[in-house]
Write a protein that holds these residues in place. Structure first.
Motif, PDB file in Angstrom:
ATOM      1  N   VAL A   1       0.748  -1.501  -0.127  1.00 29.39           N
ATOM      2  CA  VAL A   1      -0.174   0.067  -0.180  1.00 29.39           C
ATOM      3  C   VAL A   1       0.506   1.061  -0.158  1.00 29.39           C
ATOM      4  CG1 VAL A   1      -1.466   1.256   1.411  1.00 29.39           C
ATOM      5  CG2 VAL A   1      -1.825  -1.248   1.302  1.00 29.39           C
ATOM      6  N   ALA A   2       1.965   1.240   0.687  1.00 28.82           N
ATOM      7  CA  ALA A   2       3.177   2.052   0.943  1.00 28.82           C
ATOM      8  C   ALA A   2       3.706   2.653  -0.981  1.00 28.82           C
ATOM      9  CB  ALA A   2       4.290   1.857   1.461  1.00 28.82           C
ATOM     10  N   CYS A   3       3.935   1.762  -1.149  1.00 31.80           N
ATOM     11  CA  CYS A   3       3.869   1.893  -2.853  1.00 31.80           C
ATOM     12  C   CYS A   3       3.390   2.744  -3.852  1.00 31.80           C
ATOM     13  CB  CYS A   3       4.456   0.589  -3.540  1.00 31.80           C
ATOM     14  SG  CYS A   3       5.968  -0.435  -2.377  1.00 31.80           S
ATOM     15  N   ALA A   4       1.884   2.082  -3.591  1.00 28.32           N
ATOM     16  CA  ALA A   4       0.981   2.614  -4.042  1.00 28.32           C
ATOM     17  C   ALA A   4       0.801   4.798  -3.891  1.00 28.32           C
ATOM     18  CB  ALA A   4      -0.124   1.630  -3.823  1.00 28.32           C
ATOM     19  N   MET A   5       0.739   4.648  -1.952  1.00 27.12           N
ATOM     20  CA  MET A   5       0.305   5.870  -1.736  1.00 27.12           C
ATOM     21  C   MET A   5       1.259   6.510  -2.409  1.00 27.12           C
ATOM     22  SD  MET A   5       0.097   6.671   1.960  1.00 27.12           S
ATOM     23  CE  MET A   5       1.270   6.750   2.240  1.00 27.12           C
ATOM     24  N   VAL A   6       3.184   6.558  -2.355  1.00 26.85           N
ATOM     25  CA  VAL A   6       4.121   7.156  -2.947  1.00 26.85           C
ATOM     26  C   VAL A   6       3.592   7.281  -4.523  1.00 26.85           C
ATOM     27  CG1 VAL A   6       6.357   7.445  -3.273  1.00 26.85           C
ATOM     28  CG2 VAL A   6       5.459   6.378  -0.565  1.00 26.85           C
TER      29      VAL A   6
ATOM     30  N   HIS B   1       1.015   9.784  -4.528  1.00 25.37           N
ATOM     31  CA  HIS B   1       1.355  10.806  -3.836  1.00 25.37           C
ATOM     32  C   HIS B   1       2.839  12.159  -5.098  1.00 25.37           C
ATOM     33  CE1 HIS B   1       0.720  10.079   0.726  1.00 25.37           C
ATOM     34  NE2 HIS B   1      -0.343  10.663  -0.424  1.00 25.37           N
ATOM     35  N   ASP B   2       3.622  11.972  -5.852  1.00 22.12           N
ATOM     36  CA  ASP B   2       4.830  11.699  -6.921  1.00 22.12           C
ATOM     37  C   ASP B   2       3.137  11.758  -7.583  1.00 22.12           C
ATOM     38  OD1 ASP B   2       7.124  10.719  -5.092  1.00 22.12           O
ATOM     39  OD2 ASP B   2       6.914   9.643  -6.015  1.00 22.12           O
ATOM     40  N   ALA B   3       2.808  11.889  -8.557  1.00 20.49           N
ATOM     41  CA  ALA B   3       1.713  12.496  -8.701  1.00 20.49           C
ATOM     42  C   ALA B   3       0.498  13.337  -8.295  1.00 20.49           C
ATOM     43  CB  ALA B   3       0.677  11.062 -10.086  1.00 20.49           C
ATOM     44  N   GLY B   4       0.612  13.853  -7.696  1.00 21.71           N
ATOM     45  CA  GLY B   4       0.141  14.807  -7.036  1.00 21.71           C
ATOM     46  C   GLY B   4      -1.354  14.608  -6.463  1.00 21.71           C
ATOM     47  N   ILE B   5      -1.609  13.433  -6.499  1.00 23.80           N
ATOM     48  CA  ILE B   5      -2.963  12.866  -5.697  1.00 23.80           C
ATOM     49  C   ILE B   5      -3.059  12.393  -4.772  1.00 23.80           C
ATOM     50  CG2 ILE B   5      -4.914  11.588  -7.016  1.00 23.80           C
ATOM     51  CD1 ILE B   5      -3.582  11.344  -9.783  1.00 23.80           C
TER      52      ILE B   5
ATOM     53  N   GLY C   1     -12.834   7.339  -5.311  1.00 25.10           N
ATOM     54  CA  GLY C   1     -13.536   8.280  -5.695  1.00 25.10           C
ATOM     55  C   GLY C   1     -13.879   9.516  -4.760  1.00 25.10           C
ATOM     56  N   LEU C   2     -12.973   9.355  -3.750  1.00 23.71           N
ATOM     57  CA  LEU C   2     -12.847  10.520  -3.060  1.00 23.71           C
ATOM     58  C   LEU C   2     -11.208  11.657  -2.658  1.00 23.71           C
ATOM     59  CD1 LEU C   2     -14.676  10.240   0.618  1.00 23.71           C
ATOM     60  CD2 LEU C   2     -15.849  11.282  -1.399  1.00 23.71           C
ATOM     61  N   ALA C   3     -10.928  11.191  -3.743  1.00 20.93           N
ATOM     62  CA  ALA C   3      -9.514  11.681  -4.147  1.00 20.93           C
ATOM     63  C   ALA C   3      -9.411  12.100  -5.030  1.00 20.93           C
ATOM     64  CB  ALA C   3      -8.844  10.219  -5.355  1.00 20.93           C
ATOM     65  N   GLY C   4      -7.955  13.581  -4.569  1.00 24.63           N
ATOM     66  CA  GLY C   4      -8.495  15.125  -4.329  1.00 24.63           C
ATOM     67  C   GLY C   4      -6.461  14.623  -5.397  1.00 24.63           C
ATOM     68  N   ARG C   5      -6.330  16.699  -6.494  1.00 25.41           N
ATOM     69  CA  ARG C   5      -5.062  16.600  -7.043  1.00 25.41           C
ATOM     70  C   ARG C   5      -4.683  17.741  -5.576  1.00 25.41           C
ATOM     71  NH1 ARG C   5      -4.038  14.675 -11.640  1.00 25.41           N
ATOM     72  NH2 ARG C   5      -5.579  14.364 -12.489  1.00 25.41           N
ATOM     73  N   LEU C   6      -3.387  17.650  -5.161  1.00 27.44           N
ATOM     74  CA  LEU C   6      -2.723  18.549  -4.179  1.00 27.44           C
ATOM     75  C   LEU C   6      -3.232  19.984  -4.476  1.00 27.44           C
ATOM     76  CD1 LEU C   6       0.210  16.555  -3.442  1.00 27.44           C
ATOM     77  CD2 LEU C   6      -1.873  16.537  -1.938  1.00 27.44           C
TER      78      LEU C   6
ATOM     79  N   ASN D   1       0.043  14.101   4.264  1.00 31.48           N
ATOM     80  CA  ASN D   1       0.659  13.380   5.609  1.00 31.48           C
ATOM     81  C   ASN D   1      -1.123  13.278   6.196  1.00 31.48           C
ATOM     82  OD1 ASN D   1       3.046  13.639   5.724  1.00 31.48           O
ATOM     83  ND2 ASN D   1       2.788  15.354   7.216  1.00 31.48           N
ATOM     84  N   THR D   2      -2.450  13.508   5.652  1.00 28.95           N
ATOM     85  CA  THR D   2      -3.611  13.296   5.984  1.00 28.95           C
ATOM     86  C   THR D   2      -3.506  11.407   5.509  1.00 28.95           C
ATOM     87  OG1 THR D   2      -4.124  14.773   5.028  1.00 28.95           O
ATOM     88  CG2 THR D   2      -6.205  13.699   5.483  1.00 28.95           C
ATOM     89  N   ASP D   3      -2.906  11.305   4.425  1.00 31.75           N
ATOM     90  CA  ASP D   3      -3.658   9.979   3.760  1.00 31.75           C
ATOM     91  C   ASP D   3      -2.200   8.884   4.380  1.00 31.75           C
ATOM     92  OD1 ASP D   3      -4.825  10.329   1.508  1.00 31.75           O
ATOM     93  OD2 ASP D   3      -3.114  10.342   0.340  1.00 31.75           O
ATOM     94  N   LEU D   4      -0.586   9.377   5.730  1.00 27.72           N
ATOM     95  CA  LEU D   4      -0.291   8.839   6.291  1.00 27.72           C
ATOM     96  C   LEU D   4      -1.057   8.216   7.796  1.00 27.72           C
ATOM     97  CD1 LEU D   4       4.105  10.685   5.818  1.00 27.72           C
ATOM     98  CD2 LEU D   4       2.356   8.021   4.927  1.00 27.72           C
TER      99      LEU D   4
END
Length: 446
Positions: free
Chosen positions: A285-290, A293-297, A321-326, A355-358
């Protein structure tokens, strides 16, 4: 004086008393039927005048027991409302007949074909003698053009029918090169189906925006934004996006079909997970999240039910569905997410970020090895108060059998102040490894 001869005067012009009696009975019956329509929960939103106008366009029909009201596959479009008797709704799939429901007075049938202009998706049979009112597609759409509430009514009706069972009105249908196999689940904004991609000979997940949101501009924009976000990221630990299309007057996303179980289901089945298994999941999951995040999401809804363990050992982060761009400041300030997994700043409606996702991932990491959630309140008000006053627990005391290394990772992200959170991504991503989904059945393995 010559007596006046009697004359045969013609009878007075007017209705026969028997005819008048029949008319009165007919009027009483239609009035009773109108009252039934007015009480039907999907018609209650219509003004009395609009419903009366619709009722005037309806034709009464009677059906004998065993007679078909609607035949699956037929093209004829009309809407029916049962006023007397009982019906049976079935669909035929793979040579087998599946019973969807029994229903009685007040039941509406035929809405799917009326809304989509597609062949009938199910058969309706008179289980007893049935009396129903029928309105043709032409009359319905003519009224709907003048009275938009009628169209909204139909979409709400359809939304209530889809996704409630493994077999529904779409099951077995083929459209846009996809054959619907079964319903996988239904959420607040969408229904997800397993489908066969006939052209590529593969199974996919079709995510359909709920018809109840067709008149909700913000919801429609959010659904399209989700598609754009997933389309912009490609990673083996994120469910892949294959495309999108419009059908049945709504939007569909074509997604990778991930066969397996969610981490929420795994924990429900066997309680806390072994640390070795939790590490493998957390690493993937950390691989997916990073990558996101690197894509600004930012995902904004990381939780066990949005993490899927697949049969091939990979773990997928799903439901953006609730994702957003930074860079989208108004969006990142919105109060969205699952309250029980929200970081303090998210719960309070303050700006959110990576850090909210963290924090959410730390909550998942804690829950996997402890078998319990950080926050226990049941209602939103109590939960918000609990989050506002929350202080990180003494992890060593709560989880004495978990390694210091794992606990330090959790401790570093479960901090009330967003700026204080950090994760050693090199370490956590090194934990990523295939998992054995069958091991969830035996907590002693991992």
């Amino acid at each position: 004086m010559k007596p006046r001869e009697p004359r045969d005067d013609p009878p007075a012009v007017g209705k026969d008393p028997l005819e008048e009696t029949v008319d009165v009975k007919r009027d009483v019956k239609r009035a009773r039927d109108f009252s039934l329509l007015a009480k039907q929960r999907f018609f209650r939103s219509l003004d009395k005048e609009v419903l009366s106008l619709m009722h005037s366009r309806m034709v009464e029909r009677r059906f004998k027991r065993g007679e078909l009201l609607i035949r699956q596959g037929e093209k004829e479009n009309s809407l029916m409302v049962v006023v007397e008797g009982e019906i049976e709704v079935t669909i035929r799939e793979d040579g087998k007949q599946h019973l969807l429901k029994h229903a009685g007075p007040g039941e509406i049938v035929g809405e799917m074909a009326l809304l989509t202009d597609e062949p009938r998706s199910a058969s309706v049979t008179a289980y007893t003698e049935v009396r129903a009112y029928v309105i043709s597609a032409e009359s319905f759409h003519e009224l709907a053009t003048s009275h938009p509430k009628i169209s909204a009514l139909l979409t709400l009706l359809l939304a209530s029918r889809l996704g409630k069972a493994k077999h529904d009105a779409l099951t077995g249908n083929t459209f846009h090169g996809f054959r619907i196999l079964r319903c996988l689940g239904r959420g607040g904004t969408s229904v997800v189906y397993e489908a066969e991609d006939l052209g590529r000979q593969r199974h996919v997940a079709l995510k359909m925006m709920s018809h109840r949101l067709l008149y909700d501009r913000i919801a429609m924009e959010r659904f399209q934004r989700e598609a754009e976000i997933i389309e912009s990221i490609d990673h083996p630990n994120i469910a892949r996006f294959y495309g999108r299309f419009e059908a049945f007057r709504t939007s569909f996303m074509i997604m990778e079909y991930c066969e397996g179980v969610t981490i929420a289901d795994a924990m429900h089945h066997c309680g806390r997970l072994p640390e070795a298994t939790a590490r493998k999941i957390l690493g993937q999951v950390a691989c997916a999240m990073v990558h996101a995040h690197d894509a600004g999401i930012i995902h904004r809804d990381i939780k066990p039910s949005n993490i899927m363990a697949t049969r091939d050992g990979s773990v997928k982060l799903i439901d953006f569905g609730l994702a957003g761009r930074l860079e989208d400041e108004p969006l990142t300030r919105a109060l969205v997410g699952t309250p029980r997994y929200m970081a303090p700043e998210q719960m309070m409606g303050n700006p959110v970020g990576k850090n909210t996702d963290l924090f959410a991932l730390g909550h998942v990491a804690f829950e996997m090895v402890s078998g319990r959630q950080l926050f226990q309140s049941d209602d939103l008000w109590s939960l918000s108060e609990e989050v506002r006053r929350w202080q990180p627990p003494d992890l060593q005391a709560v989880l004495p059998d978990i390694s210091a290394e794992y606990l330090q990772v959790v401790r570093d992200v479960l901090r009330t102040n967003s700026a204080d959170r950090a994760m050693d991504f090199d370490l956590v991503r090194s934990w990523a490894a295939p998992i054995d989904v069958a091991s969830f059945e035996d907590p002693r393995t991992g």
